[in-house]
Design an enzyme around this catalytic site. Sequence first.
Site, PDB file in Angstrom:
ATOM      1  N   GLU A   1      -1.077  -1.259  -4.867  1.00 56.44           N
ATOM      2  CA  GLU A   1      -2.305  -0.496  -5.107  1.00 56.44           C
ATOM      3  C   GLU A   1      -2.080   0.461  -6.266  1.00 56.44           C
ATOM      4  O   GLU A   1      -1.098   1.207  -6.293  1.00 56.44           O
ATOM      5  CB  GLU A   1      -2.708   0.285  -3.852  1.00 56.44           C
ATOM      6  CG  GLU A   1      -4.020   1.022  -4.039  1.00 56.44           C
ATOM      7  CD  GLU A   1      -4.479   1.698  -2.774  1.00 56.44           C
ATOM      8  OE1 GLU A   1      -5.150   1.032  -1.964  1.00 56.44           O
ATOM      9  OE2 GLU A   1      -4.148   2.888  -2.590  1.00 56.44           O
TER      10      GLU A   1
ATOM     11  N   ASP B   1       0.881  -1.159   0.000  1.00 57.21           N
ATOM     12  CA  ASP B   1       0.000   0.000   0.000  1.00 57.21           C
ATOM     13  C   ASP B   1       0.925   1.217   0.000  1.00 57.21           C
ATOM     14  O   ASP B   1       1.426   1.615   1.050  1.00 57.21           O
ATOM     15  CB  ASP B   1      -0.899  -0.013   1.236  1.00 57.21           C
ATOM     16  CG  ASP B   1      -1.863   1.164   1.257  1.00 57.21           C
ATOM     17  OD1 ASP B   1      -2.326   1.583   0.187  1.00 57.21           O
ATOM     18  OD2 ASP B   1      -2.139   1.675   2.367  1.00 57.21           O
TER      19      ASP B   1
ATOM     20  N   ASP C   1      -2.752   1.218   6.883  1.00 55.54           N
ATOM     21  CA  ASP C   1      -1.890   0.946   5.718  1.00 55.54           C
ATOM     22  C   ASP C   1      -1.417  -0.509   5.715  1.00 55.54           C
ATOM     23  O   ASP C   1      -1.292  -1.134   4.662  1.00 55.54           O
ATOM     24  CB  ASP C   1      -0.664   1.870   5.721  1.00 55.54           C
ATOM     25  CG  ASP C   1      -1.044   3.323   5.893  1.00 55.54           C
ATOM     26  OD1 ASP C   1      -1.327   3.981   4.894  1.00 55.54           O
ATOM     27  OD2 ASP C   1      -1.055   3.777   7.061  1.00 55.54           O
TER      28      ASP C   1
END
Length: 179
Positions: free
Chosen positions: A68, A7, A141
């Site tokens: 991501e 992330d 996160d």
Amino acid sequence: MRVLGVDPGLTRCGVGVVEGVAGRPLTMLGVGVVRTPADAELGHRLVAVEQGIEQWLDEHRPEFVAVERVFSQRNVRTVMGTAQASAVAMLCAARRGIPVALHTPSEVKAAVTGSGRADKAQVGAMVTRLLRLSAPPKPADAADALALAICHIWRAPAQNRLQQAVALHTATASKGRTA
């Protein structure tokens, strides 16, 4: 299949490793956050993200890296930092020959919770449940990184079959034109 989920972020870059196959219980092998000081020079922050990701790659030896996909936000500065950290993660994987998959936030949320509009708490709760953890990983996160890895494990078989079908169709179509 062992997947490192990333992330991306400059201040907090979530990382998590999940192992398993679609349809079977999954196992978390590690979760954490690569942190950089917000007041440090950009180049130093990117090097710190690189070093952190390299450590995770060395320690866990993933077969895939799921990152991501950066999406447009109103805050251009945040988008730039996220995109730069994302590029570092992809570079680290590519340098080692590890395939990289990009997943949008809504794809990840839909895969893990069933809704592409799920909030962070819902994602954290489902990650906790799916990986049989005692508590949601903190900060968010870290949970998001695990969700990325789970999403990739579940989506990869279908994506691979689709890619094979397209390749077969393309090959068959080109043979028909040359005959």
